[in-house]
Design a protein around this motif. Sequence first.
Motif, mmCIF file in Angstrom:
data_model
loop_
_atom_site.group_PDB
_atom_site.id
_atom_site.type_symbol
_atom_site.label_atom_id
_atom_site.label_comp_id
_atom_site.label_asym_id
_atom_site.label_seq_id
_atom_site.Cartn_x
_atom_site.Cartn_y
_atom_site.Cartn_z
ATOM 1 N N VAL A 1 0.814 -1.171 0.080
ATOM 2 C CA VAL A 1 0.201 0.211 0.059
ATOM 3 C C VAL A 1 0.755 1.496 0.003
ATOM 4 C CG1 VAL A 1 -1.713 1.326 1.383
ATOM 5 C CG2 VAL A 1 -2.110 -1.263 1.237
ATOM 6 N N PHE A 2 1.779 1.194 0.832
ATOM 7 C CA PHE A 2 2.884 2.420 1.054
ATOM 8 C C PHE A 2 3.917 2.297 0.070
ATOM 9 C CE2 PHE A 2 -0.011 2.390 4.823
ATOM 10 C CZ PHE A 2 -0.648 3.653 4.707
ATOM 11 N N ASN A 3 4.312 1.144 -0.275
ATOM 12 C CA ASN A 3 5.629 0.822 -1.118
ATOM 13 C C ASN A 3 6.920 1.309 -0.251
ATOM 14 O OD1 ASN A 3 7.048 -0.063 -3.308
ATOM 15 N ND2 ASN A 3 7.129 2.009 -4.358
ATOM 16 N N SER A 4 6.529 0.807 0.988
ATOM 17 C CA SER A 4 7.768 1.056 1.934
ATOM 18 C C SER A 4 7.924 -0.030 2.963
ATOM 19 C CB SER A 4 7.289 2.355 2.744
ATOM 20 O OG SER A 4 8.446 2.565 3.858
ATOM 21 N N PRO A 5 8.569 -1.201 2.279
ATOM 22 C CA PRO A 5 8.812 -2.328 3.369
ATOM 23 C C PRO A 5 9.744 -2.131 4.419
ATOM 24 C CG PRO A 5 10.008 -2.722 1.233
ATOM 25 C CD PRO A 5 9.055 -1.439 1.049
ATOM 26 N N THR A 6 9.422 -2.912 5.562
ATOM 27 C CA THR A 6 10.457 -2.885 6.770
ATOM 28 C C THR A 6 11.638 -3.671 6.523
ATOM 29 O OG1 THR A 6 9.149 -4.710 7.539
ATOM 30 C CG2 THR A 6 8.216 -2.489 8.021
ATOM 31 N N THR A 7 12.530 -3.397 7.259
ATOM 32 C CA THR A 7 13.818 -4.254 7.443
ATOM 33 C C THR A 7 13.553 -5.134 8.433
ATOM 34 O OG1 THR A 7 14.958 -2.647 8.952
ATOM 35 C CG2 THR A 7 15.030 -2.329 6.343
ATOM 36 N N TRP A 8 12.703 -5.089 9.403
ATOM 37 C CA TRP A 8 12.682 -5.875 10.665
ATOM 38 C C TRP A 8 11.549 -7.052 10.768
ATOM 39 C CZ3 TRP A 8 7.824 -5.514 13.220
ATOM 40 C CH2 TRP A 8 7.313 -4.463 12.820
ATOM 41 N N ALA A 9 10.667 -6.802 9.584
ATOM 42 C CA ALA A 9 9.228 -7.721 9.970
ATOM 43 C C ALA A 9 9.714 -9.477 9.867
ATOM 44 C CB ALA A 9 8.284 -7.411 8.850
ATOM 45 N N HIS A 10 10.397 -9.642 8.668
ATOM 46 C CA HIS A 10 10.695 -10.886 8.199
ATOM 47 C C HIS A 10 11.407 -11.595 9.259
ATOM 48 C CE1 HIS A 10 11.508 -14.461 5.936
ATOM 49 N NE2 HIS A 10 12.758 -14.410 6.365
ATOM 50 N N GLU A 11 12.531 -11.073 9.796
ATOM 51 C CA GLU A 11 13.348 -11.595 10.970
ATOM 52 C C GLU A 11 12.612 -11.792 12.350
ATOM 53 O OE1 GLU A 11 17.939 -11.099 10.209
ATOM 54 O OE2 GLU A 11 16.879 -9.173 10.247
ATOM 55 N N THR A 12 11.742 -10.834 12.444
ATOM 56 C CA THR A 12 11.030 -10.764 13.896
ATOM 57 C C THR A 12 9.758 -12.049 13.819
ATOM 58 O OG1 THR A 12 11.277 -8.574 14.140
ATOM 59 C CG2 THR A 12 9.664 -9.593 15.259
ATOM 60 N N VAL A 13 9.382 -11.956 12.625
ATOM 61 C CA VAL A 13 8.253 -13.122 12.536
ATOM 62 C C VAL A 13 8.844 -14.735 12.554
ATOM 63 C CG1 VAL A 13 6.642 -14.322 10.940
ATOM 64 C CG2 VAL A 13 6.462 -11.715 11.369
ATOM 65 N N VAL A 14 10.090 -14.868 11.976
ATOM 66 C CA VAL A 14 10.624 -15.932 11.796
ATOM 67 C C VAL A 14 11.228 -16.312 13.577
ATOM 68 C CG1 VAL A 14 12.632 -17.166 11.373
ATOM 69 C CG2 VAL A 14 11.676 -15.985 9.634
ATOM 70 N N PHE A 15 11.675 -15.225 14.197
ATOM 71 C CA PHE A 15 12.235 -15.392 15.386
ATOM 72 C C PHE A 15 11.031 -15.911 16.578
ATOM 73 C CE2 PHE A 15 12.703 -13.365 19.716
ATOM 74 C CZ PHE A 15 13.945 -14.179 20.347
ATOM 75 N N LEU A 16 9.836 -15.038 16.576
ATOM 76 C CA LEU A 16 8.784 -15.292 17.344
ATOM 77 C C LEU A 16 8.190 -16.854 17.059
ATOM 78 C CD1 LEU A 16 6.737 -11.988 17.183
ATOM 79 C CD2 LEU A 16 8.006 -12.933 19.004
ATOM 80 N N ASN A 17 8.323 -17.121 15.790
ATOM 81 C CA ASN A 17 7.555 -18.546 15.578
ATOM 82 C C ASN A 17 8.625 -19.676 15.825
ATOM 83 O OD1 ASN A 17 4.770 -18.513 14.120
ATOM 84 N ND2 ASN A 17 6.086 -16.778 13.242
ATOM 85 N N ALA A 18 9.826 -19.368 15.701
ATOM 86 C CA ALA A 18 10.902 -20.446 16.042
ATOM 87 C C ALA A 18 11.049 -20.346 17.663
ATOM 88 C CB ALA A 18 12.347 -19.980 15.824
ATOM 89 N N CYS A 19 10.644 -19.605 18.371
ATOM 90 C CA CYS A 19 10.530 -19.536 20.088
ATOM 91 C C CYS A 19 9.187 -20.394 20.292
ATOM 92 C CB CYS A 19 10.592 -18.184 20.326
ATOM 93 S SG CYS A 19 11.902 -17.414 20.566
ATOM 94 N N ALA A 20 8.224 -20.408 19.616
ATOM 95 C CA ALA A 20 6.866 -20.972 19.833
ATOM 96 C C ALA A 20 7.162 -22.352 19.425
ATOM 97 C CB ALA A 20 5.925 -20.238 18.970
ATOM 98 N N PHE A 21 7.707 -22.580 18.559
ATOM 99 C CA PHE A 21 8.362 -24.084 17.951
ATOM 100 C C PHE A 21 8.821 -24.886 18.838
ATOM 101 C CE2 PHE A 21 10.477 -27.174 15.429
ATOM 102 C CZ PHE A 21 9.541 -27.900 14.915
#
Length: 191
Positions: free
Chosen positions: A60-80
């Motif tokens: 929508v804003f054509n402004s991707p974040t630099t932190w989202a992917h790694e944070t999601v992977v980290f949170l899901n890895a912790c849950a796993f």
Amino acid sequence: MTGLEKPNEEASIADHKKPPKACPEAGLFGRIVNRMGIVFSVGILVSAGILFVEVVMRYVFNSPTTWAHETVVFLNACAFIFGGLYVAAHNKHIRVVLVYSMIPDGPRRYLDAVISFVCMVSTGFFAFASWSSIQRAIWTPQGQFHLETSGSAWNPPFPGTLKVFLFVIMIALTIQFFIYTLKFAFKAGAK
């Protein structure tokens, strides 16, 4: 549907509304692990929210974040990783039920103690084996404390943190299986 089926159906629905409980043999430790499960469940919901924000920011804003992917992977890895301890607290870990269910109750009590002992030894070995990985993940070659980072543009210390978390969970699993070994051995000896 007959009138006899309705109470069973209502009981089944009521059972699904109750929060899950740890296995009684898991003891206080298992009950604590069970309560901690909500933290990691919320972590998965947070990761879904982060992904939603990332999609909006990117498309929508054509402004991707630099932190989202790694944070999601980290949170899901912790849950796993925590999930292994969680299912152990519920005594729902993997076992060959085809053979297990054919064994009569008396010998099965002894088998539960043996299975718990083998799991305790295995997780203890895994914790011991992960120590060398932990040393490299939290200390520099010069001996200074520094968590291993991802090396990306954001460069969070998630890899080092995950290795430490895995080590802690392996120790906790060893403790949980030690508790099971004692409880099942006592239960088998009492009958």
